[in-house]
Enzyme design. Structure first.
Site, PDB file in Angstrom:
ATOM      1  N   ASP A 130       0.804  -1.228   0.000  1.00  0.00           N
ATOM      2  CA  ASP A 130       0.000   0.000   0.000  1.00  0.00           C
ATOM      3  C   ASP A 130       0.832   1.272   0.000  1.00  0.00           C
ATOM      4  OD1 ASP A 130      -2.276  -1.490   2.429  1.00  0.00           O
ATOM      5  OD2 ASP A 130      -2.036  -1.814   0.271  1.00  0.00           O
ATOM      6  N   ARG A 165     -13.621  -0.485 -25.936  1.00  0.00           N
ATOM      7  CA  ARG A 165     -14.292  -0.492 -24.643  1.00  0.00           C
ATOM      8  C   ARG A 165     -13.643   0.472 -23.659  1.00  0.00           C
ATOM      9  NH1 ARG A 165     -14.833  -7.102 -24.225  1.00  0.00           N
ATOM     10  NH2 ARG A 165     -17.007  -7.279 -24.956  1.00  0.00           N
ATOM     11  N   GLU A 228      -9.105   0.538  -4.602  1.00  0.00           N
ATOM     12  CA  GLU A 228     -10.206  -0.179  -3.920  1.00  0.00           C
ATOM     13  C   GLU A 228     -10.889   0.673  -2.848  1.00  0.00           C
ATOM     14  OE1 GLU A 228      -8.881  -3.531  -1.656  1.00  0.00           O
ATOM     15  OE2 GLU A 228      -7.183  -2.476  -0.803  1.00  0.00           O
ATOM     16  N   GLN A 281      -1.513  -8.896  -7.094  1.00  0.00           N
ATOM     17  CA  GLN A 281      -0.545  -7.789  -6.947  1.00  0.00           C
ATOM     18  C   GLN A 281       0.266  -7.913  -5.652  1.00  0.00           C
ATOM     19  OE1 GLN A 281      -3.030  -3.979  -6.558  1.00  0.00           O
ATOM     20  NE2 GLN A 281      -4.549  -5.629  -6.393  1.00  0.00           N
ATOM     21  N   ARG A 282      -0.021  -8.933  -4.847  1.00  0.00           N
ATOM     22  CA  ARG A 282       0.701  -9.124  -3.579  1.00  0.00           C
ATOM     23  C   ARG A 282       1.563 -10.385  -3.609  1.00  0.00           C
ATOM     24  NH1 ARG A 282      -3.083  -8.747   1.543  1.00  0.00           N
ATOM     25  NH2 ARG A 282      -2.422 -10.901   1.891  1.00  0.00           N
TER      26      ARG A 282
HETATM   27  O1  F6P Z   1      -2.526  -4.039   3.370  1.00  0.00           O
HETATM   28  C1  F6P Z   1      -2.228  -4.810   2.247  1.00  0.00           C
HETATM   29  C2  F6P Z   1      -3.510  -5.275   1.611  1.00  0.00           C
HETATM   30  O2  F6P Z   1      -3.214  -6.047   0.495  1.00  0.00           O
HETATM   31  C3  F6P Z   1      -4.448  -4.162   1.205  1.00  0.00           C
HETATM   32  O3  F6P Z   1      -4.049  -3.516   0.014  1.00  0.00           O
HETATM   33  C4  F6P Z   1      -5.740  -4.912   1.097  1.00  0.00           C
HETATM   34  O4  F6P Z   1      -6.879  -4.078   1.199  1.00  0.00           O
HETATM   35  C5  F6P Z   1      -5.641  -5.842   2.308  1.00  0.00           C
HETATM   36  O5  F6P Z   1      -4.252  -6.071   2.529  1.00  0.00           O
HETATM   37  C6  F6P Z   1      -6.318  -7.183   2.146  1.00  0.00           C
HETATM   38  O6  F6P Z   1      -6.283  -7.778   3.433  1.00  0.00           O
HETATM   39  P1  F6P Z   1      -6.383  -9.369   3.584  1.00  0.00           P
HETATM   40  O7  F6P Z   1      -5.110  -9.949   3.057  1.00  0.00           O
HETATM   41  O8  F6P Z   1      -6.539  -9.580   5.079  1.00  0.00           O
HETATM   42  O9  F6P Z   1      -7.581  -9.798   2.784  1.00  0.00           O
END
Ligand code: F6P
Length: 349
Positions: A130, A165, A228, A281-282
């Site tokens: 984030d 689109r 989001e 993205q994580r």
């Molecule tokens: O804080 C990192 C994050 O990936 C946020 O961007 C996202 O809203 C949140 O964690 C999602 O949380 P969890 O992994 O508990 O669903």
């Protein structure tokens, strides 16, 4: 016989690419400095449940490019379990830990500050995709998330172009729009919506009008990046009440981009589609920037431990790696620098 000093390492909160690079750097630096290193599993939960392991040079080799965290993570807080703080103190004494290096996002670092105030010798490392941790220019994981989102946007551009689109992509960022701003700018997106600039009815109409005008000029597609946490008129604000202790907040409700996409299609008559990037993205391997930042933070954290600068966090100030008080980081987020957003906005239709 005098025992070696011992350092505990743990990761808390959401995972992110680069965590293992930071674990590697802090563990190997500590071992070279003559410490023994204990890997604490799943954040504070590992201390509460006596779940840990010795981290060796070999164990922390070959992980610099691995996503996630070999230690596991959680959002458990000792402040919210029976006798939690005392149980943590007791476990630290049993393990013989002189200090703990804790890697976390804004919520986890706020908790670390509270635990420091309870007498736990902690040094923090900021990590979160984030990038909402104050007092540091970037946190570990952010640049990788931006690259993943940018790659996704580049792919969406080709299909948007083929089908004429409006394509929306929802990205993470919880209560801030850093990923949306950076990825949108790097893709040359036509619109970027972020929580820091609530989409009032007026702003929503301006956005729709810009999309209409693009189409009228003969540009047959548009790309819209939606953070989001974007606030839409009439939509219940997805931003939860942050719990500063453990940030056990539920992430902003996914789906805000779908709501916005429906509105755009209704108001402009332009065919619209929505994608949500979610946890992609994580995950996966960190980009080189995050590996370097994580390595620099890991080394700095051990320097802070050696100097007994507990209650501090490693931070990036320009090109310098410094230590900053956790008290200045806790209980607040770093929102998007609107000058940076202003640069991206110069190119909206
Ligand atoms: O804080 C990192 C994050 O990936 C946020 O961007 C996202 O809203 C949140 O964690 C999602 O949380 P969890 O992994 O508990 O669903």
């Amino acid at each position: 016989m005098d025992r070696k000093p011992r350092i505990g390492i743990m990761t808390g909160g959401g995972d992110c690419p680069g965590l293992n690079a930071a674990i590697r750097a802090s563990a190997k630096t500590a071992i070279k400095e003559g410490y023994e290193v204990i890997g604490i599993h799943n954040g504070w939960q590992g201390l509460l449940e006596h779940d840990d392991e010795i981290l060796t040079w070999v164990h922390t080799s070959g992980i610099i490019d691995r996503g996630g965290t070999i230690l596991g993570t959680s959002r458990v807080s000792p402040l919210r379990v029976e006798n939690g703080v005392q149980r943590v103190h007791d476990r630290i004494n049993v393990l013989g830990l002189d200090s703990i290096v804790a890697m976390g996002g804004e919520g986890s670092l706020s908790l670390c500050y509270k635990m420091y105030q309870q007498g736990i010798p902690i040094v923090g490392i900021p990590k979160t995709i984030d990038n909402d941790v104050r007092e540091t220019d970037f946190s570990i994981g952010f640049q990788t998330a931006v690259q993943i989102a940018t790659d996704a946007l580049d792919r969406l551009r080709s299909t948007a172009e083929s089908h004429h689109r409006v394509m929306l992509l929802e990205v993470m960022g919880r209560n801030t729009g850093w990923i949306a701003t950076y990825a949108g700018m790097s893709n040359g997106a036509d619109e970027i919506t972020i929580p820091e600039i609530p989409l009032t009815e007026e702003r929503l109409e301006v956005l729709c009008e810009r999309l209409r005008k693009r189409r009228a000029k003969g540009i047959k597609f548009s790309i819209v990046v939606v953070a989001e946490g974007t606030q839409l008129p009439g939509v219940i604000a997805p931003i939860p009440e942050n719990n500063p202790e453990i940030k056990e907040t539920i992430a902003p409700k996914p789906g805000v981009a779908q709501i916005l996409g429906n509105i755009i299609q209704e108001r402009t008559g332009l065919e619209t589609r929505v994608s949500t990037l979610g946890y992609i993205q994580r995950g996966g391997t960190p980009v080189a920037y995050d590996r370097v930042l994580a390595t620099a933070f890991g080394v700095k954290a051990i320097d802070l431990v050696k100097e007994k600068k507990y209650g501090e966090m490693t931070a990036l100030h320009g090109t310098r790696i410094v230590g900053v008080p956790l008290g200045k980081v806790a209980n607040g987020v770093k929102t998007v620098n609107l000058n940076a957003y202003g640069v991206a906005k110069r190119f909206f239709a």
